[in-house]
Design a protein around this motif. Structure first.
Motif, PDB file in Angstrom:
ATOM      1  N   ARG A 265       0.738  -1.138  -0.111  1.00 25.74           N
ATOM      2  CA  ARG A 265      -0.205  -0.045   0.055  1.00 25.74           C
ATOM      3  C   ARG A 265       0.860   1.323   0.052  1.00 25.74           C
ATOM      4  N   ARG A 266       1.844   1.262  -0.704  1.00 24.85           N
ATOM      5  CA  ARG A 266       2.784   2.429  -0.988  1.00 24.85           C
ATOM      6  C   ARG A 266       2.312   3.669  -1.797  1.00 24.85           C
ATOM      7  N   GLY A 267       1.410   3.278  -2.825  1.00 22.35           N
ATOM      8  CA  GLY A 267       0.817   4.175  -3.616  1.00 22.35           C
ATOM      9  C   GLY A 267       1.605   5.034  -4.759  1.00 22.35           C
ATOM     10  N   TYR A 268       2.598   3.923  -5.102  1.00 20.84           N
ATOM     11  CA  TYR A 268       3.437   4.710  -6.396  1.00 20.84           C
ATOM     12  C   TYR A 268       3.917   3.377  -6.943  1.00 20.84           C
ATOM     13  N   THR A 269       4.596   3.427  -8.176  1.00 17.32           N
ATOM     14  CA  THR A 269       5.148   2.377  -8.749  1.00 17.32           C
ATOM     15  C   THR A 269       6.772   2.539  -9.078  1.00 17.32           C
ATOM     16  N   ASN A 270       7.319   1.452  -9.537  1.00 13.75           N
ATOM     17  CA  ASN A 270       8.759   1.426  -9.705  1.00 13.75           C
ATOM     18  C   ASN A 270       9.100   2.776 -10.425  1.00 13.75           C
TER      19      ASN A 270
END
Ligand code: SAM
Length: 426
Positions: A265-270
């Protein structure tokens, strides 16, 4: 955050007339401030707590006060039952821990007065006596708690909902610290860039940096920890343009694989993280960037781990704080996901990243590549002055001069993976 809480507590104890004792054996009150972010930290806190029992057996008047995340904002009855030699548990409000402990000692008059004094301490933090005029670098918490709820993280349940401190209180505290000799201030928050979003006037971290930059006598300003989704252009502009704000950013990625990031649930992508690092480096030349990584999150496959390896290899971060996943009670991942990466496998992944990171410049940079740097010196220990560059690299210098709180130019003569050695430039 715990260092900041402990310092505030030490100063309120001193205001009550207590003095620090050199050994726990001589103390009337022992306050144990605890961290439980990973199982290893909790084990350490419990170990320390257990080691206090013989002191209590020897001296039944000793007051043992437990505070910090082992207790959290809601208290922890289980702990008090399990460790009956603990006299007082203090939910996470450092200023009330000491008065509570002292009430146990029957010093209620002193406590009544001190409660009032402590109310004033919010805006005017007085450093503990032994640090006045000697402490070069201090922390100011600006955002308490966290409401982001990453799947693995126990902090929101222990430290409560996110709330920002009032703007004037922070500025006042910064001035007070500088009057007491502090040269560097680090602003703290679990997601420090979210500062002010919950306040009616919507002040920002960039505004705070601007105001701190204007304080006479203050040499450096830092902040941590950032979250990739909340690093605005305004903030990067402030770091790039304000001379006292150090070009050092702590922005955790935690994992390289998009599905793992989603499960966390971090909310961003690589890709978004890579773009952010590019944006930071474009806007702030010479910036150093630190990241945090967790290996062995539930279900992390070898291929998914390789995404983390690759992103770290590609981005060549200055520092990576590495952690092996540890299930924490009550978190989403502990409740709903099986901790199915073995301890050995977590260690293998951890070591691979550790080895990779050791190879990354500038840690292995030849000395001739390192330009002379401004180093702010914080203490002398074992004959050497210890300080840090604006990019947060540790530097040791041998000198008979009094360099405490000074920021001279240093020529680097040796670089290692974790620190550098130098000499004062002419
Ligand atoms: N607020 C920051 C953030 O954005 O994540 C830092 C919080 S925490 C004090 C510091 C680091 O501990 C995290 O960045 C994470 O890498 C690590 N951590 C937190 N929970 C963990 C867990 N359950 N297992 C292993 N490492 C953990």
């Amino acid at each position: 955050m715990n260092v900041a809480d402990s310092r505030r507590l030490a100063s309120s104890l001193e205001k009550m007339g207590f003095e620090p004792s050199a050994k726990p054996d001589d103390a009337d009150v022992i306050v144990l401030n605890t961290c439980v972010v990973r199982q290893s930290a909790e084990d350490k806190a419990i170990g320390r707590l257990s080691s206090l029992r013989p002191l209590k057996d020897k001296n039944p008047d000793l007051v043992i006060n437990l505070m910090g995340c082992l207790i959290g904002v809601r208290g922890n009855d289980k702990i008090q039952k399990k460790f009956p030699w603990v006299d007082v548990v203090s939910p996470l409000r450092p200023r009330t821990a000491a008065p509570t402990a002292l009430r146990r000692l029957g010093k209620s008059t002193a406590v009544a007065q001190t409660d009032k004094q402590n109310a004033l301490l919010d805006g005017d933090l007085i450093l503990p006596h032994h640090e006045q005029g000697k402490l070069v670098s201090a922390y100011i918490p600006i955002v308490y708690g966290c409401s982001h709820a990453c799947a693995y993280c126990i902090i929101p349940s222990k430290r409560g909902r996110e709330h920002s401190r009032p703007y004037p209180e922070i500025i006042e505290e910064a001035h007070s610290l500088v009057r007491q000799g502090v040269k560097e201030i680090t602003l703290l928050g679990q997601i420090v860039d979210r500062y002010g979003l919950d306040l009616p006037e919507k002040p920002t971290l960039a505004m705070l940096l601007q105001d701190l930059n204007d304080i006479d006598g203050l040499k450096r300003v830092r902040f941590l920890t950032s979250h990739p989704n909340w690093m605005t252009d305004d903030l990067l502009d402030a770091v790039a343009e304000l001379p006292k704000v150090c070009p050092h950013i702590e922005v955790p990625i935690q994992a390289g694989d998009d599905d793992i990031l989603k499960a966390m649930r971090r909310g961003y992508t690589n890709q978004a993280y890579r773009e952010l690092v590019g944006r930071i480096r474009d806007r702030i030349p010479g910036v150093s960037i630190a990241t945090d990584i967790i290996v062995g999150f539930p279900g992390e496959t070898e291929e998914q781990f390789q995404e983390t390896y690759k992103v770290l290899d590609d981005l060549r971060m200055d520092v990576a704080h590495l952690a092996r996943y540890s299930p924490r009670e009550g978190t989403t991942s502990a409740r709903n996901m099986e901790d199915n990466v073995t301890a050995e496998e977590k260690m293998r992944r951890f070591r691979l990243l550790e080895d990779l990171q050791e190879e990354i410049p500038p840690k292995s940079t030849p000395v001739t590549w390192v330009r002379p740097s401004l180093v702010l010196f914080e203490e002398k220990s074992r004959g050497r002055w210890r300080g840090r560059t604006t990019t947060n690299k540790l530097v040791f210098v041998e000198s008979d001069q009094d360099l405490l709180g000074e920021e001279p130019l240093v020529r680097i003569t040796w670089t290692g993976p974790w620190s550098m050695i130098g000499e004062l430039a002419d």
